[in-house]
Design a protein around this motif. Structure first.
Motif, PDB file in Angstrom:
ATOM      1  N   ARG A 112      11.494  35.753  63.250  1.00  0.00           N
ATOM      2  CA  ARG A 112      12.565  34.959  63.861  1.00  0.00           C
ATOM      3  C   ARG A 112      13.181  34.037  62.833  1.00  0.00           C
ATOM      4  NH1 ARG A 112      12.393  34.347  69.755  1.00  0.00           N
ATOM      5  NH2 ARG A 112      13.651  32.497  69.409  1.00  0.00           N
ATOM      6  N   SER A 113      14.462  33.771  62.981  1.00  0.00           N
ATOM      7  CA  SER A 113      15.130  32.877  62.035  1.00  0.00           C
ATOM      8  C   SER A 113      15.498  31.546  62.685  1.00  0.00           C
ATOM      9  CB  SER A 113      16.383  33.553  61.481  1.00  0.00           C
ATOM     10  OG  SER A 113      17.268  33.871  62.535  1.00  0.00           O
ATOM     11  N   SER A 114      14.924  31.272  63.837  1.00  0.00           N
ATOM     12  CA  SER A 114      15.231  30.019  64.517  1.00  0.00           C
ATOM     13  C   SER A 114      14.187  28.960  64.183  1.00  0.00           C
ATOM     14  CB  SER A 114      15.278  30.249  66.028  1.00  0.00           C
ATOM     15  OG  SER A 114      13.995  30.572  66.496  1.00  0.00           O
ATOM     16  N   ARG A 115      14.416  27.788  64.710  1.00  0.00           N
ATOM     17  CA  ARG A 115      13.493  26.684  64.466  1.00  0.00           C
ATOM     18  C   ARG A 115      12.175  26.855  65.214  1.00  0.00           C
ATOM     19  NH1 ARG A 115      14.362  22.932  61.230  1.00  0.00           N
ATOM     20  NH2 ARG A 115      16.355  22.055  60.721  1.00  0.00           N
ATOM     21  N   SER A 116      12.177  27.676  66.270  1.00  0.00           N
ATOM     22  CA  SER A 116      10.955  27.848  67.060  1.00  0.00           C
ATOM     23  C   SER A 116       9.970  28.802  66.396  1.00  0.00           C
ATOM     24  CB  SER A 116      11.309  28.359  68.459  1.00  0.00           C
ATOM     25  OG  SER A 116      11.872  29.651  68.374  1.00  0.00           O
ATOM     26  N   ARG A 117      10.276  29.247  65.192  1.00  0.00           N
ATOM     27  CA  ARG A 117       9.398  30.173  64.472  1.00  0.00           C
ATOM     28  C   ARG A 117       7.996  29.598  64.332  1.00  0.00           C
ATOM     29  NH1 ARG A 117      11.435  32.376  59.164  1.00  0.00           N
ATOM     30  NH2 ARG A 117      12.803  30.625  59.397  1.00  0.00           N
ATOM     31  N   TRP A 120       5.868  29.777  67.523  1.00  0.00           N
ATOM     32  CA  TRP A 120       5.317  31.104  67.781  1.00  0.00           C
ATOM     33  C   TRP A 120       4.058  31.319  66.950  1.00  0.00           C
ATOM     34  CZ3 TRP A 120       6.539  34.596  71.407  1.00  0.00           C
ATOM     35  CH2 TRP A 120       7.755  34.466  72.058  1.00  0.00           C
TER      36      TRP A 120
END
Length: 190
Positions: A112-117, A120
């Motif tokens: 993922r390339s979002s901040r929530s990486r 996870w």
């Protein structure tokens, strides 16, 4: 004397122009170097993220094969047969599904390339710890400790941990390149 002063002024203005031209050349070279470092870091980051995600995906495929084997022919796989007298077949299948979930969350966190990486990856590590506790508890209940199945508790946990470690290293590398760019602009501001 006046002629000498005029000639010195002309020489010094020529020198100033030369120094300014050299500084402009150095700034453009520095800008190109930072841009090439950013591109290189981004490419390497994508490469290593995909490599570790691919390795973990191979482990997921193996776990799905293991689940299929346990559902169609219970206790035929040696690493599951050790637990025949200790736990039910459905618990082994459920634990393998949790292992698949842990690995898939780690893969999602890595790609993922979002901040929530990071979330996870941390959730996958926490679930991996719970799964490791389940397997270690049941391994300790066996009459003899089986070292050949140590991958059951440590496989998903170490996969998630390696993914978190790789993500941390790649983020630190990215931050160092950003810091280099900030140093460059801080120098220009002087």
């Amino acid at each position: 004397m006046k002629r000498l002063a005029r000639s010195w002024r002309n020489i010094s203005s020529d020198d100033d122009d030369y120094v300014i031209d050299e500084l402009m050349n150095v700034e453009t070279e520095q800008e190109e170097l930072v841009r090439s470092l950013e591109r290189s870091q981004a490419q390497q980051s994508r490469f290593w993220r995909h490599v570790f995600a691919g390795l973990l995906f191979c482990f997921v495929v193996f776990l799905i094969f293991s689940i299929y084997g346990q559902t169609t022919m219970p206790w035929e796989l040696r690493y599951h047969a050790y637990f025949m007298d200790e736990i039910d077949s459905w618990a082994v299948i459920a634990a393998d599904w949790v292992a698949v979930l842990v690995c898939l969350m780690a893969i999602a966190g890595l790609l993922r390339s979002s901040r929530s990486r990071r979330q996870w990856l941390w959730v996958s590590c926490c679930c991996g710890v719970l799964l490791a506790v389940f397997w270690l508890y049941n391994m300790l209940k066996l009459p003899k400790f089986r070292w050949d199945v140590i991958w059951l508790p440590l496989g998903p946990l170490s996969g998630a941990g390696f993914c978190l470690y790789v993500d941390t290293l790649l983020n630190e590398s990215s931050e160092e390149v950003k810091q280099l760019r900030n140093y460059m602009y801080a120098y220009k501001a002087r």
